[in-house]
Enzyme design. Sequence first.
Site, mmCIF file in Angstrom:
data_model
loop_
_atom_site.group_PDB
_atom_site.id
_atom_site.type_symbol
_atom_site.label_atom_id
_atom_site.label_comp_id
_atom_site.label_asym_id
_atom_site.label_seq_id
_atom_site.Cartn_x
_atom_site.Cartn_y
_atom_site.Cartn_z
ATOM 1 N N HIS A 188 0.879 -1.169 0.000
ATOM 2 C CA HIS A 188 0.000 0.000 0.000
ATOM 3 C C HIS A 188 0.921 1.225 0.000
ATOM 4 C CE1 HIS A 188 -2.477 -2.925 2.322
ATOM 5 N NE2 HIS A 188 -3.526 -2.292 1.842
ATOM 6 N N ASP B 175 2.220 1.913 3.372
ATOM 7 C CA ASP B 175 3.179 0.944 3.950
ATOM 8 C C ASP B 175 4.585 1.393 3.597
ATOM 9 O OD1 ASP B 175 0.926 -0.681 4.285
ATOM 10 O OD2 ASP B 175 1.392 -1.897 2.516
ATOM 11 N N GLU C 241 -10.896 -6.966 -4.549
ATOM 12 C CA GLU C 241 -10.756 -8.028 -3.550
ATOM 13 C C GLU C 241 -12.040 -8.131 -2.747
ATOM 14 O OE1 GLU C 241 -7.080 -7.841 -1.347
ATOM 15 O OE2 GLU C 241 -8.119 -8.575 0.423
ATOM 16 N N GLU D 75 -9.264 -13.642 -1.488
ATOM 17 C CA GLU D 75 -8.600 -13.937 -0.216
ATOM 18 C C GLU D 75 -9.362 -15.039 0.506
ATOM 19 O OE1 GLU D 75 -7.284 -10.721 2.379
ATOM 20 O OE2 GLU D 75 -7.831 -11.955 4.103
ATOM 21 N N HIS E 100 -11.437 -13.962 3.538
ATOM 22 C CA HIS E 100 -12.637 -13.201 3.174
ATOM 23 C C HIS E 100 -13.733 -14.138 2.668
ATOM 24 C CE1 HIS E 100 -10.101 -9.303 2.409
ATOM 25 N NE2 HIS E 100 -9.926 -9.817 3.609
ATOM 26 N N ASP F 73 -4.960 -13.729 -2.393
ATOM 27 C CA ASP F 73 -4.382 -13.341 -1.112
ATOM 28 C C ASP F 73 -4.422 -14.595 -0.249
ATOM 29 O OD1 ASP F 73 -3.648 -10.808 -1.708
ATOM 30 O OD2 ASP F 73 -4.940 -9.812 -0.248
ATOM 31 N N ASP G 270 -11.229 -11.503 10.635
ATOM 32 C CA ASP G 270 -10.243 -11.584 9.562
ATOM 33 C C ASP G 270 -8.875 -11.777 10.234
ATOM 34 O OD1 ASP G 270 -9.254 -11.443 7.034
ATOM 35 O OD2 ASP G 270 -9.364 -9.268 6.882
ATOM 36 N N ASP H 180 -6.239 -13.444 9.269
ATOM 37 C CA ASP H 180 -5.063 -13.411 8.376
ATOM 38 C C ASP H 180 -3.930 -14.322 8.853
ATOM 39 O OD1 ASP H 180 -6.337 -11.641 6.684
ATOM 40 O OD2 ASP H 180 -5.306 -9.869 7.436
ATOM 41 N N ASP I 111 -1.067 -12.587 2.312
ATOM 42 C CA ASP I 111 -1.710 -11.567 3.137
ATOM 43 C C ASP I 111 -1.935 -12.212 4.507
ATOM 44 O OD1 ASP I 111 -2.971 -9.426 4.129
ATOM 45 O OD2 ASP I 111 -4.630 -9.396 2.703
HETATM 46 C C1 XLS Z 1 -8.022 -6.371 4.294
HETATM 47 C C2 XLS Z 1 -7.427 -6.653 3.021
HETATM 48 C C3 XLS Z 1 -6.273 -5.759 2.611
HETATM 49 C C4 XLS Z 1 -6.083 -5.815 1.141
HETATM 50 C C5 XLS Z 1 -5.235 -4.739 0.576
HETATM 51 O O1 XLS Z 1 -8.857 -7.097 4.788
HETATM 52 O O2 XLS Z 1 -7.028 -8.009 3.039
HETATM 53 O O3 XLS Z 1 -5.137 -6.065 3.313
HETATM 54 O O4 XLS Z 1 -5.556 -7.043 0.754
HETATM 55 O O5 XLS Z 1 -5.730 -3.495 0.890
HETATM 56 CA CA CA Z 2 -6.226 -9.126 1.375
HETATM 57 CA CA CA Z 3 -7.731 -10.316 5.404
#
Ligand code: XLS
Ligand code: CA
Ligand code: CA
Length: 449
Positions: free
Chosen positions: A109, A112, A240, A276, A279, A304, A315, A317, A347
């Site tokens: 991003h 980032d 996404e 993802e 998600h 992702d 979420d 991750d 991710d």
């Molecule tokens: C958040 C998303 C984010 C995207 C990029 O839930 O996963 O990290 O991948 O903005």
């Molecule tokens: Ca993501």
């Molecule tokens: Ca996520």
Amino acid sequence: MADYFVGAKEYFPGISKIKYEGPKSKNPLAFKYYDAEKLIGGKTMKDHLRFGIAYWHSFCGDGGDPFGAPTHIYPWNTDAKNPMDAADKKMDAAFEFFTKIGAGYYTFHDRDMAPEGANPAESEKNLFTLTDKAKKLQKETGVKLLWGTAGLSNNPRYMNGVATNPEFGVVALAATQVKATLDATIALDGEGFTFWGGREGYMSILNTDIKREKENMARFLTMARDYGRKQGFKGMFYIEPKPMEPSKHQYDFDTDTVVGFLRHYGLDKDFRMNIEANHAELASHDFAHELETAAAAGMFGSIDANRGDSMNGWDTDQFAISYYETTLAMYTILKIGGFTTGGLNFDAKVRRNSVDPADLFIGHIGSMDAFAVGLQAAQRIIDDGVIPNFVKERYASFDSGDGAKYSKGEMTLEQLAKIGTDAGYGTTGWTSGKQEYLENVLNGYLLGL
Ligand code: XLS
Ligand code: CA
Ligand code: CA
């Protein structure tokens, strides 16, 4: 200077380039299954899997949660003189990690990579300073940019939405970020550009005009597409899907919703899905469902790679480690001929209490191994043919005779009904779906049998 660090300082001392040591290795800092140059179906594992490292989780995420302070204290922050110096050092650490872990790609991003300045022009200047450095490091290391994205969720100005914000001024500020990040992505030869609409949803219908918000979102995406193409961006735009968190009723709920939206607004030629796993789970789907749905629509783009926790609805991750899930994911990808754009972007983040610098490597190693296992099992599914042939056979009645006529749209409802009437009830439809059998066959491939 060691082979694999790029700046003045080594940020992961004591860890050298991660090597493949095979399944019997007990070394936590070695691959057990991911053997980059090994050929699977005529293509190297590296080219199949196209691993990407997410800048945000790996080098920015601080381990803080709503109940507690940061636990991941990074030397690139603590040793820095100011935010730009920290960003510069962080990039050295990032490229050191990319090369040591052996990932061919990264994703970022804008925020980032470079801190927000006092105004949009200063933010842009910060980003371009770091983009210049990234360009140099990409050239030195051979690591490429999978995709860029604008960070449009963190700043309080986006609390009411981004492209769907009821205030035009916020939409214009979001445009400054998207434009600059697109410029940076193009300068870095990025292969994609992602939109994740975490704030593009609503919390209360009492203050929301859904029609207007969706139209504004489509207009914003159209403008971004047009700008990118005008500037020579040849990569793929990704959406996404995610159903909720931080908003509720997120407009990009899941793949089917997004495909419908993109087609409605004429964006389906330039946009694909970035799916993802976590998600998918939040949308009450599973990873394989979302991948297959995107593939069926001809709109699969990138992944992702991560996982959620089946016992909560967050979420989280986490790193994907289930061979079952990675096998099904790689099966979809192999069926559509592999990645044509995109890759497997991690991710994923280490847990709050995983505070050793080595944990970042170990998390990625485990997931890279899991996808390597999945890739090999998926190739076995295809080579053996039992599952794909079963599916083909299951629909065979549409391949010849009246079924084929029906498939080609050469039949009316009256003609179709007459075929049913003539045939009568009999035992039509009493055909086993054989789910348990297929599940058992799949388990055999996981074990390499
Ligand atoms: C958040 C998303 C984010 C995207 C990029 O839930 O996963 O990290 O991948 O903005
Ligand atoms: Ca993501
Ligand atoms: Ca996520």
